[in-house]
Design an enzyme around this catalytic site. Structure first.
Site, PDB file in Angstrom:
ATOM      1  N   SER A 117     -16.739 -25.397 -64.297  1.00 28.78           N
ATOM      2  CA  SER A 117     -16.794 -24.469 -64.881  1.00 28.78           C
ATOM      3  C   SER A 117     -17.473 -22.803 -63.651  1.00 28.78           C
ATOM      4  O   SER A 117     -16.826 -21.602 -63.747  1.00 28.78           O
ATOM      5  CB  SER A 117     -17.925 -23.615 -65.653  1.00 28.78           C
ATOM      6  OG  SER A 117     -17.782 -24.607 -67.181  1.00 28.78           O
ATOM      7  N   SER A 154     -20.611 -18.629 -69.907  1.00 27.95           N
ATOM      8  CA  SER A 154     -19.491 -19.313 -69.243  1.00 27.95           C
ATOM      9  C   SER A 154     -18.550 -19.720 -70.438  1.00 27.95           C
ATOM     10  O   SER A 154     -18.314 -21.197 -71.529  1.00 27.95           O
ATOM     11  CB  SER A 154     -20.276 -20.620 -68.910  1.00 27.95           C
ATOM     12  OG  SER A 154     -18.794 -21.265 -68.133  1.00 27.95           O
ATOM     13  N   LYS A 172     -14.636 -20.594 -63.127  1.00 28.44           N
ATOM     14  CA  LYS A 172     -14.242 -19.384 -63.847  1.00 28.44           C
ATOM     15  C   LYS A 172     -14.234 -18.535 -62.392  1.00 28.44           C
ATOM     16  O   LYS A 172     -13.849 -16.996 -62.925  1.00 28.44           O
ATOM     17  CB  LYS A 172     -14.705 -19.061 -64.848  1.00 28.44           C
ATOM     18  CG  LYS A 172     -15.387 -20.147 -65.816  1.00 28.44           C
ATOM     19  CD  LYS A 172     -15.981 -20.172 -67.149  1.00 28.44           C
ATOM     20  CE  LYS A 172     -16.017 -21.187 -68.444  1.00 28.44           C
ATOM     21  NZ  LYS A 172     -16.613 -22.041 -68.363  1.00 28.44           N
ATOM     22  N   LYS A 208     -22.709 -18.818 -60.112  1.00 31.82           N
ATOM     23  CA  LYS A 208     -21.479 -19.761 -61.103  1.00 31.82           C
ATOM     24  C   LYS A 208     -22.108 -20.755 -61.502  1.00 31.82           C
ATOM     25  O   LYS A 208     -22.034 -21.468 -60.142  1.00 31.82           O
ATOM     26  CB  LYS A 208     -20.438 -19.053 -61.412  1.00 31.82           C
ATOM     27  CG  LYS A 208     -20.005 -19.831 -62.320  1.00 31.82           C
ATOM     28  CD  LYS A 208     -19.928 -18.695 -63.498  1.00 31.82           C
ATOM     29  CE  LYS A 208     -19.460 -19.287 -65.258  1.00 31.82           C
ATOM     30  NZ  LYS A 208     -20.411 -20.410 -65.806  1.00 31.82           N
TER      31      LYS A 208
END
Length: 427
Positions: free
Chosen positions: A53, A117, A56, A237
């Site tokens: 993730s 997320s 992202k 993140k």
């Protein structure tokens, strides 16, 4: 850009860091000064691994870019389709439940993606920006090239394994995932927080209160109020899949110092934070920003440049601002300056040609480590720690009469010198 996941996994597991002074327990890691992009520590930073993730961040970048360009708006309504709804209810995935046929704003979806997320929110945003996730993935890879990333491949907007996307594969094989190197991930983070610093307002939010009335926690547990709180952390993140392991891209600021770290393929949720803590401790305790070259500095023995066809025959040169660099504490004396004049500005005799404008750039001054150690940056294609060197004053072009008199004077001077040499030869 790299090819499929299957080819890369064996290579990644064989790569080892040599002399890892920090003893980071992760497959790859990197520490970067967020102001200049200077690399301060790295372990296997060019090895390509699953990014999960953390990918992202590219979705965030493209959403923020679309907002900036006016292609979409924060309050724009997005109607949830059947696929996004089903993905939001898929078991085992990080998601905020999105109701089919219901409207959500771009901002609500963005917050769900950036804070919790939410994978379905990522797909919904991809469709808003590019029409389809397939088009969006093409845009992700194009933007990666534009940003100068190397060692990457995006196959979806979420970072999930394609096998988890309910048969809706945007790109790549049925079991592929997004992959990047630690260096490419750090460069993406560097561009994200420098091009769109507002990203940190959302990334630093410890808990999202969504429109469904529920609260969703931020997976970045190093935010100051959460479980593994670390002073100054305000992004960025996390990510995890079976293939990628546990990953984390952090950024933290104390005073005027900001750093970016990336940890990839750590052993657990907790270890990705404990290893990040090691790197941040090393950064804030071991480095400081120092002025290595002051504004108006003149290199000893090279304070002027000769000028031809001007009212003056030379011009003073100097740096136009301070050159500062994040360096290890106590090592300021280990750096030396180097003046580099732009050869395109000079004739074959090494002279500037009038007119020369005040403040005109004639070259740059850089710094080098006296022990020969390379100063590395994320932009590794020739980036240097440098500052412009400019003309202190303007030099006007001399008029035709002055130039003619100089020519005549030069002629007679040469004639006299030749005659003197001839007479001298007689004795």
């Amino acid at each position: 850009m790299v090819s499929g996941v299957g080819v890369l996994s064996g290579f990644a597991s064989e790569a080892k860091a040599e002399g890892d002074a920090l003893g980071i327990n992760a497959e790859a890691a990197i520490l970067v000064d967020a102001n200049t992009g200077r690399i301060l520590y790295e372990k296997n930073s060019d090895v390509v691994l699953g990014v999960a993730s953390m990918s992202k961040m590219m979705t965030e970048y493209l959403v923020l870019e679309a907002i900036e360009k006016g292609k979409i708006k924060w309050d724009q309504k997005v109607k949830i389709n059947e696929y996004v709804h089903k993905l939001s209810a898929a078991p085992g995935l990080s998601n905020i439940g999105l109701t089919q046929g219901e409207d959500y704003t771009v901002k609500e979806l963005y917050q769900g993606m950036a804070i919790f997320s939410s994978n379905a929110s990522s797909v919904a945003l991809a469709e808003v920006v590019s029409g389809t996730e397939k088009n969006f993935v093409e845009l992700m890879n194009k933007k990666a090239r534009e940003l100068g990333l190397e060692d990457y491949k995006f196959v979806n907007s979420t970072g999930l394994n394609n096998s988890e996307l309910l048969g809706q594969i945007a790109a790549g094989g049925p079991n592929e995932e997004n992959v990047m190197s630690a260096k490419a991930t750090a460069k993406l983070a560097y561009r994200l927080i420098n091009d769109y610093p507002e990203v940190l307002e959302t990334a630093s939010t410890p808990k999202l209160k969504f429109k469904d009335g529920r609260e969703y926690p931020n997976f970045n547990w190093m935010l100051p109020t959460l479980t593994f709180a670390y002073e100054g952390v305000d992004g960025l993140k996390t990510g995890s899949t079976d293939f990628a392991g546990y990953c984390f891209t952090s950024t933290a600021k104390k005073g005027d110092q900001r750093f970016i770290t990336v940890v990839m393929k750590a052993d657990s949720k907790i270890s990705r934070f404990s290893e990040t803590r090691k790197i941040l401790d090393y950064a804030f305790s071991g480095f400081s920003n120092e002025v290595l070259v002051k504004k108006n500095n003149q290199e000893k023995g090279k304070k002027t440049l000769p000028v031809v066809k001007g009212k003056e025959d030379s011009v003073k040169i100097r740096t136009d601002k301070d050159l500062s660099l994040t360096i290890k504490n106590g090592e300021k004396d280990q750096y030396k300056t180097k003046l580099v004049i732009d050869k395109k500005k000079l004739n074959d005799k090494g002279e500037l040609t009038a007119p020369v404008k005040k403040g005109e750039k004639v070259g740059y001054m850089t710094v080098e480590n006296k022990n020969g150690e390379e100063i590395s940056f994320l932009n590794d294609k020739g980036q240097k720690a440098s500052v412009d060197v400019v003309a202190v004053e303007g030099v006007e072009k001399a008029n035709w009469f002055v130039l003619s008199m100089r020519g005549i004077g030069g002629f007679f001077s040469d004639l006299f010198s030749s005659a003197a040499s001839g007479i001298k030869g007689l004795f």
